[in-house]
Design a protein around this motif. Sequence first.
Motif, mmCIF file in Angstrom:
data_model
loop_
_atom_site.group_PDB
_atom_site.id
_atom_site.type_symbol
_atom_site.label_atom_id
_atom_site.label_comp_id
_atom_site.label_asym_id
_atom_site.label_seq_id
_atom_site.Cartn_x
_atom_site.Cartn_y
_atom_site.Cartn_z
ATOM 1 N N GLY A 2 31.787 60.281 51.658
ATOM 2 C CA GLY A 2 32.822 59.420 51.375
ATOM 3 C C GLY A 2 33.941 59.715 52.280
ATOM 4 O O GLY A 2 34.650 58.779 53.113
ATOM 5 N N LEU A 3 34.550 61.033 52.308
ATOM 6 C CA LEU A 3 35.608 61.302 52.879
ATOM 7 C C LEU A 3 35.764 61.264 54.345
ATOM 8 O O LEU A 3 36.427 60.837 55.111
ATOM 9 N N ALA A 4 34.594 61.673 54.973
ATOM 10 C CA ALA A 4 34.265 61.837 56.428
ATOM 11 C C ALA A 4 34.160 60.277 56.675
ATOM 12 O O ALA A 4 34.928 59.963 57.758
ATOM 13 N N THR A 5 33.671 59.146 56.149
ATOM 14 C CA THR A 5 33.617 57.915 56.531
ATOM 15 C C THR A 5 34.867 57.347 56.596
ATOM 16 O O THR A 5 35.235 56.662 57.423
ATOM 17 N N ALA A 6 35.623 57.768 55.515
ATOM 18 C CA ALA A 6 36.897 56.995 55.266
ATOM 19 C C ALA A 6 38.005 57.479 56.707
ATOM 20 O O ALA A 6 38.653 56.961 57.064
ATOM 21 N N GLN A 42 37.037 58.599 59.527
ATOM 22 C CA GLN A 42 36.591 58.014 60.735
ATOM 23 C C GLN A 42 37.035 56.382 60.797
ATOM 24 O O GLN A 42 37.269 56.035 61.927
ATOM 25 N N ALA A 43 36.951 55.886 59.691
ATOM 26 C CA ALA A 43 37.378 54.396 59.914
ATOM 27 C C ALA A 43 38.804 54.534 60.083
ATOM 28 O O ALA A 43 39.344 53.612 60.665
ATOM 29 N N THR A 44 39.648 55.336 59.321
ATOM 30 C CA THR A 44 40.996 55.260 59.781
ATOM 31 C C THR A 44 41.246 55.632 61.371
ATOM 32 O O THR A 44 42.283 55.065 61.796
ATOM 33 N N ARG A 45 40.514 56.667 61.685
ATOM 34 C CA ARG A 45 40.757 57.067 62.947
ATOM 35 C C ARG A 45 40.304 55.893 64.199
ATOM 36 O O ARG A 45 40.969 55.776 65.083
ATOM 37 N N ALA A 46 39.104 55.328 63.828
ATOM 38 C CA ALA A 46 38.958 53.916 64.550
ATOM 39 C C ALA A 46 39.755 52.875 64.609
ATOM 40 O O ALA A 46 39.877 52.334 65.453
ATOM 41 N N GLY A 47 40.398 52.776 63.282
ATOM 42 C CA GLY A 47 41.407 51.656 63.498
ATOM 43 C C GLY A 47 42.807 52.030 63.923
ATOM 44 O O GLY A 47 43.710 51.461 63.571
ATOM 45 N N SER A 48 42.835 53.030 64.571
ATOM 46 C CA SER A 48 44.175 53.533 65.078
ATOM 47 C C SER A 48 44.652 52.911 66.238
ATOM 48 O O SER A 48 45.584 53.450 66.805
ATOM 49 N N ALA A 49 43.825 51.913 67.117
ATOM 50 C CA ALA A 49 44.258 51.762 68.284
ATOM 51 C C ALA A 49 45.741 51.129 68.276
ATOM 52 O O ALA A 49 46.686 51.865 68.887
ATOM 53 N N SER A 50 45.619 49.965 67.967
ATOM 54 C CA SER A 50 47.209 49.355 67.841
ATOM 55 C C SER A 50 47.138 48.545 66.774
ATOM 56 O O SER A 50 46.117 47.776 66.532
ATOM 57 N N PRO A 51 48.143 48.380 65.711
ATOM 58 C CA PRO A 51 48.004 47.288 64.678
ATOM 59 C C PRO A 51 48.026 45.906 65.366
ATOM 60 O O PRO A 51 48.754 45.658 66.151
ATOM 61 N N GLY A 52 47.206 45.145 64.669
ATOM 62 C CA GLY A 52 47.118 43.651 65.108
ATOM 63 C C GLY A 52 46.238 43.473 66.230
ATOM 64 O O GLY A 52 46.241 42.129 66.878
ATOM 65 N N ARG A 53 45.493 44.459 67.129
ATOM 66 C CA ARG A 53 44.644 44.277 68.009
ATOM 67 C C ARG A 53 43.325 44.319 67.828
ATOM 68 O O ARG A 53 42.904 44.806 66.652
ATOM 69 N N TYR A 54 42.450 43.563 68.593
ATOM 70 C CA TYR A 54 41.017 43.204 68.100
ATOM 71 C C TYR A 54 40.264 44.123 69.056
ATOM 72 O O TYR A 54 40.690 44.601 69.901
#
Length: 130
Positions: free
Chosen positions: A58-62, A64-76
């Motif tokens: 669970g912690l590893a998934t969270a 990874q999800a945090t890392r994957a979402g770090s591109a730029s806020p508001g970008r697709y």
Amino acid sequence: MVAMETMRPIVTMDHGPAVLGERPIRTPVALPSPRLSRRGRMVATGVSALLVGALSVGLATAAQATRAGSASPGRYVAKVTVLPGQSLWSLGEAYDPNADTRVIVQEIQQLNSMSGDEVQAGEVLWVPRG
């Protein structure tokens, strides 16, 4: 050491059988600590190991999800299949022509947990959209 000051004299207690009226005073019996059999210890160990494993996943998934979402806020992001002859540079230019291609290439590498810059035809990548 703790000292107490009292106005009354110190009285010692009689350690004989305690009696209230005619009935003796009963105190609860201390129960022995529970003992687990070999099977019980194995079950407890197995359940503990499963809980630790589930928590780790669970912690590893969270993370990874945090890392994957770090591109730029508001970008697709878009899921892209790499075609023959394409590179990270050409993907970056094609999917966000208004941005600095070097930054887009770094974001593609972060989104896909890539250590290098080489891609193979048929590989599926997440690419930020402008």
